[in-house]
Design a protein around this motif. Sequence first.
Motif, PDB file in Angstrom:
ATOM      1  N   HIS A  83       0.813  -1.221   0.000  1.00 41.60           N
ATOM      2  CA  HIS A  83       0.000   0.000   0.000  1.00 41.60           C
ATOM      3  C   HIS A  83       0.852   1.279   0.000  1.00 41.60           C
ATOM      4  CE1 HIS A  83      -0.164  -1.010   4.543  1.00 41.60           C
ATOM      5  NE2 HIS A  83       0.819  -0.170   4.348  1.00 41.60           N
ATOM      6  N   LYS A  84       2.138   1.127   0.229  1.00 39.38           N
ATOM      7  CA  LYS A  84       3.013   2.299   0.197  1.00 39.38           C
ATOM      8  C   LYS A  84       4.386   1.881  -0.313  1.00 39.38           C
ATOM      9  CE  LYS A  84       5.197   5.696   3.263  1.00 39.38           C
ATOM     10  NZ  LYS A  84       5.324   6.172   4.652  1.00 39.38           N
ATOM     11  N   ASP A 121       7.379   8.889  -1.944  1.00 42.46           N
ATOM     12  CA  ASP A 121       6.458   7.790  -1.656  1.00 42.46           C
ATOM     13  C   ASP A 121       5.394   7.683  -2.750  1.00 42.46           C
ATOM     14  OD1 ASP A 121       7.688   7.287   0.828  1.00 42.46           O
ATOM     15  OD2 ASP A 121       6.551   8.924   1.743  1.00 42.46           O
ATOM     16  N   TYR A 149       1.556   5.518  -3.711  1.00 45.76           N
ATOM     17  CA  TYR A 149       0.466   4.775  -3.063  1.00 45.76           C
ATOM     18  C   TYR A 149      -0.497   4.207  -4.102  1.00 45.76           C
ATOM     19  CZ  TYR A 149       2.172   7.670   0.765  1.00 45.76           C
ATOM     20  OH  TYR A 149       2.966   8.294   1.687  1.00 45.76           O
ATOM     21  N   SER A 150      -0.813   2.925  -3.982  1.00 48.09           N
ATOM     22  CA  SER A 150      -1.899   2.323  -4.766  1.00 48.09           C
ATOM     23  C   SER A 150      -3.212   2.680  -4.092  1.00 48.09           C
ATOM     24  CB  SER A 150      -1.792   0.795  -4.737  1.00 48.09           C
ATOM     25  OG  SER A 150      -0.792   0.327  -5.563  1.00 48.09           O
ATOM     26  N   ASP A 151      -4.288   2.732  -4.865  1.00 47.97           N
ATOM     27  CA  ASP A 151      -5.617   2.837  -4.267  1.00 47.97           C
ATOM     28  C   ASP A 151      -6.151   1.430  -4.068  1.00 47.97           C
ATOM     29  OD1 ASP A 151      -6.147   5.461  -3.773  1.00 47.97           O
ATOM     30  OD2 ASP A 151      -7.022   5.873  -5.732  1.00 47.97           O
ATOM     31  N   ILE A 152      -6.256   1.018  -2.830  1.00 49.09           N
ATOM     32  CA  ILE A 152      -6.722  -0.341  -2.566  1.00 49.09           C
ATOM     33  C   ILE A 152      -8.215  -0.274  -2.254  1.00 49.09           C
ATOM     34  CG2 ILE A 152      -6.399  -2.388  -1.126  1.00 49.09           C
ATOM     35  CD1 ILE A 152      -3.441  -1.597  -0.958  1.00 49.09           C
ATOM     36  N   LEU A 153      -9.017  -0.512  -3.266  1.00 53.04           N
ATOM     37  CA  LEU A 153     -10.469  -0.364  -3.158  1.00 53.04           C
ATOM     38  C   LEU A 153     -11.164  -1.722  -3.058  1.00 53.04           C
ATOM     39  CD1 LEU A 153     -10.997   2.304  -5.999  1.00 53.04           C
ATOM     40  CD2 LEU A 153     -10.422   2.709  -3.610  1.00 53.04           C
ATOM     41  N   LEU A 154     -10.472  -2.768  -3.486  1.00 48.32           N
ATOM     42  CA  LEU A 154     -11.097  -4.097  -3.541  1.00 48.32           C
ATOM     43  C   LEU A 154     -10.619  -4.986  -2.412  1.00 48.32           C
ATOM     44  CD1 LEU A 154     -10.743  -4.795  -7.368  1.00 48.32           C
ATOM     45  CD2 LEU A 154     -12.747  -3.949  -6.143  1.00 48.32           C
ATOM     46  N   GLU A 201      -1.054  -6.787   4.077  1.00 50.89           N
ATOM     47  CA  GLU A 201      -0.653  -5.516   3.447  1.00 50.89           C
ATOM     48  C   GLU A 201       0.602  -4.989   4.105  1.00 50.89           C
ATOM     49  OE1 GLU A 201      -3.348  -2.301   2.746  1.00 50.89           O
ATOM     50  OE2 GLU A 201      -5.006  -3.671   2.331  1.00 50.89           O
ATOM     51  N   SER A 233       2.135   5.031 -13.238  1.00 47.87           N
ATOM     52  CA  SER A 233       1.180   6.090 -12.873  1.00 47.87           C
ATOM     53  C   SER A 233       1.181   7.246 -13.882  1.00 47.87           C
ATOM     54  CB  SER A 233       1.421   6.589 -11.445  1.00 47.87           C
ATOM     55  OG  SER A 233       2.738   7.001 -11.290  1.00 47.87           O
ATOM     56  N   SER A 242      -4.571   5.079 -13.471  1.00 45.91           N
ATOM     57  CA  SER A 242      -4.981   5.593 -12.161  1.00 45.91           C
ATOM     58  C   SER A 242      -4.443   4.681 -11.063  1.00 45.91           C
ATOM     59  CB  SER A 242      -6.506   5.617 -12.075  1.00 45.91           C
ATOM     60  OG  SER A 242      -7.028   6.497 -13.022  1.00 45.91           O
ATOM     61  N   PRO A 243      -4.320   5.235  -9.840  1.00 47.33           N
ATOM     62  CA  PRO A 243      -3.720   4.401  -8.785  1.00 47.33           C
ATOM     63  C   PRO A 243      -4.538   3.172  -8.387  1.00 47.33           C
ATOM     64  CG  PRO A 243      -4.262   6.618  -7.973  1.00 47.33           C
ATOM     65  CD  PRO A 243      -4.487   6.631  -9.441  1.00 47.33           C
ATOM     66  N   HIS A 244      -5.816   3.094  -8.791  1.00 48.07           N
ATOM     67  CA  HIS A 244      -6.562   1.854  -8.497  1.00 48.07           C
ATOM     68  C   HIS A 244      -6.315   0.800  -9.571  1.00 48.07           C
ATOM     69  CE1 HIS A 244      -9.365   3.515 -11.476  1.00 48.07           C
ATOM     70  NE2 HIS A 244      -9.789   2.297 -11.621  1.00 48.07           N
TER      71      HIS A 244
END
Lengths: 335, 281
Positions: free
Chosen positions: B91-92, B101, B103-108, B114, B153, B157-159
């Motif tokens: 995640h970072k 730094d 960051y991924s978007d962790i939506l799922l 992690e 990126s 997008s980050p997701h």
Amino acid sequence: MRRSEGYSLLNRFSHIYIEQKALSYPVTDRILKRFPRSVKVVVQHYKDVFNRTHQDFRRQKDSPKLILAVKQEPFLYQGPEICEDFGNKNFYYASCVLNCLYDCDYCYLQGLYASANIVIFVNIEDFFEDVQKRIEYENLYLCISYDTDLLALEGVVPYASKWIEFAGGKQNFNIELRTRSANYGAVKRFTPAEQVVLAWSLSPNEVARRYEKLAPPLETRLKAAKTAVEDGWKVRLCFEPILKIQNWQEIYSAFLKNVFEIIPADRIFDANIGLFRMNREQFKRISRFRTDTDVFAYSMVCSGEGIMSYAEGERMKDFMHRQLIRYLPGEKIYS
Amino acid sequence: MIYVVTALPWEARPVIERYNLKRDDNCKFFPMFKGSNMCLIVSGIGKMASAIAAAYLLSGGNAGQDAAIVNIGVCGAVKQQYPIGTPVLIHKITDHETGRDYYSDILLEHPFAEGSVETHNQIVRREYIDSGQSRVCTDFVDMEASGFFQAASRFLSPHQIYVIKIIGDYLEVEEYDKNKITGLIARAMDDIHGFLEHVERYCRHDEPVFSDAEQQQLEDIKKRLRLTVTQGHQLAKLAAKYKLRTGKPLPDFSDIIVDEVKVKAEGRKAFEEIRRILAAE
């Protein structure tokens, strides 16, 4: 966890990003205790997460995260022309939270910010200190729930309560707490304060159901506003944004009738009418990716100040004014 | 489409086998393997190599909203919190050299642990940390993630960008055992596969405004009326708004566009008529 078509979304606030500097604040502590199962990620600066390039606002709304940060000066911003000042001088707003729990199709925040994640500035005391300094030499009218809905977030961070406590008894100081929530219960315990206006944004059910996702239905907002009136609070009704929908005249007339059947008009502090309108740049940005709503699909005109609104905006506003004046005296209506 | 970047061939092998990917000999710059809905590239070691490979995959112009890219590989764990072989969703990502730094978007929802990873130019060994020669503030260390993420990126997008690391050691390895690495990743493949299926569905689920037939109809109008590029954009915009406003399919314009126009003025006239119909509220 929410299941959709072949994938499961994480619950909102599954992740909390915390600025290094914000770690030592009591508000941070409180929020982290409120969400013990969230993944905590320490970040150098909140903008490292909030202002990343190519973020997808719509996707982030599926599972928004919290970002806890420390706000640097300025703490207060001058209210923009596009917003109603209700006859107040020195109209300012404070953004102690950025972004909102709700997901309204027409919201300008999706064009203002790169991210749908919610930033909470944990140094609320610094905002208070700045206000205190200002009101020693001038009046201040402050919108505290500006780029957010503070009352809706009260269960996450009790800033509406803190502002009400802070404002109570102060000279030269008035605040507006605007909300779409029905969460009046969170501040009901306070004695109504002269300095505080509780303002409810109201829309017909046809609008609320279709365009105000996650926000409570009209009935529950009305019930909350009615209770606040009965408890003696100054209550403002905000009829905005007025949206162009099919049969809008009939729908908005019936809506106002419904509102004033429930809320005693003579006990309303004031009200305002505001058409759907938006800064041109934000409008352009949002209409590019909002291909799932008709809000941005009507013909609009741009004013000399760069504000987009309906081509027939004045006619709509006049209509609404004529309807509203049936319930409220003209001097209580701002438009 | 899912794009995969691995640093080493033995990290790629379990993915190639799982998805039955075939070597693409047209790619002269990297070992590349393709399947029906996946494209894997072996970048070589290091963040620069990983960045170049990610950019190579995504810069073709085909990687859009329905694409996702994932870096799969082994990492070293700073603490012995998880057993060797544990797959971790990052995640970072911290770039050791620049301090930046990502960051991924962790939506799922996902089946992984992690954590955070720090990307170094050199191998990080336990003794470097113990002696204070290296200071690591993250849970894991690797040699690719920051370059991979930074490049990806630019396009996505980050997701749509993920880094999945499998714990290969606790920074005490002298020599890497290729078969061991392949085995560790192979054991994580069920979880990785399940997650990538969800990612693919999630990135896909937006319905386009126009049906294929409508898209064809618009192209036809543009061609027959000899519209300029700007007029073409205006037509698409008006048509999209019409659909959103009315919820109806696009009207039939066949009575307006009878045949291909000979002079542009004819096209303009017909275009104005179409514009009037689409803009009516």
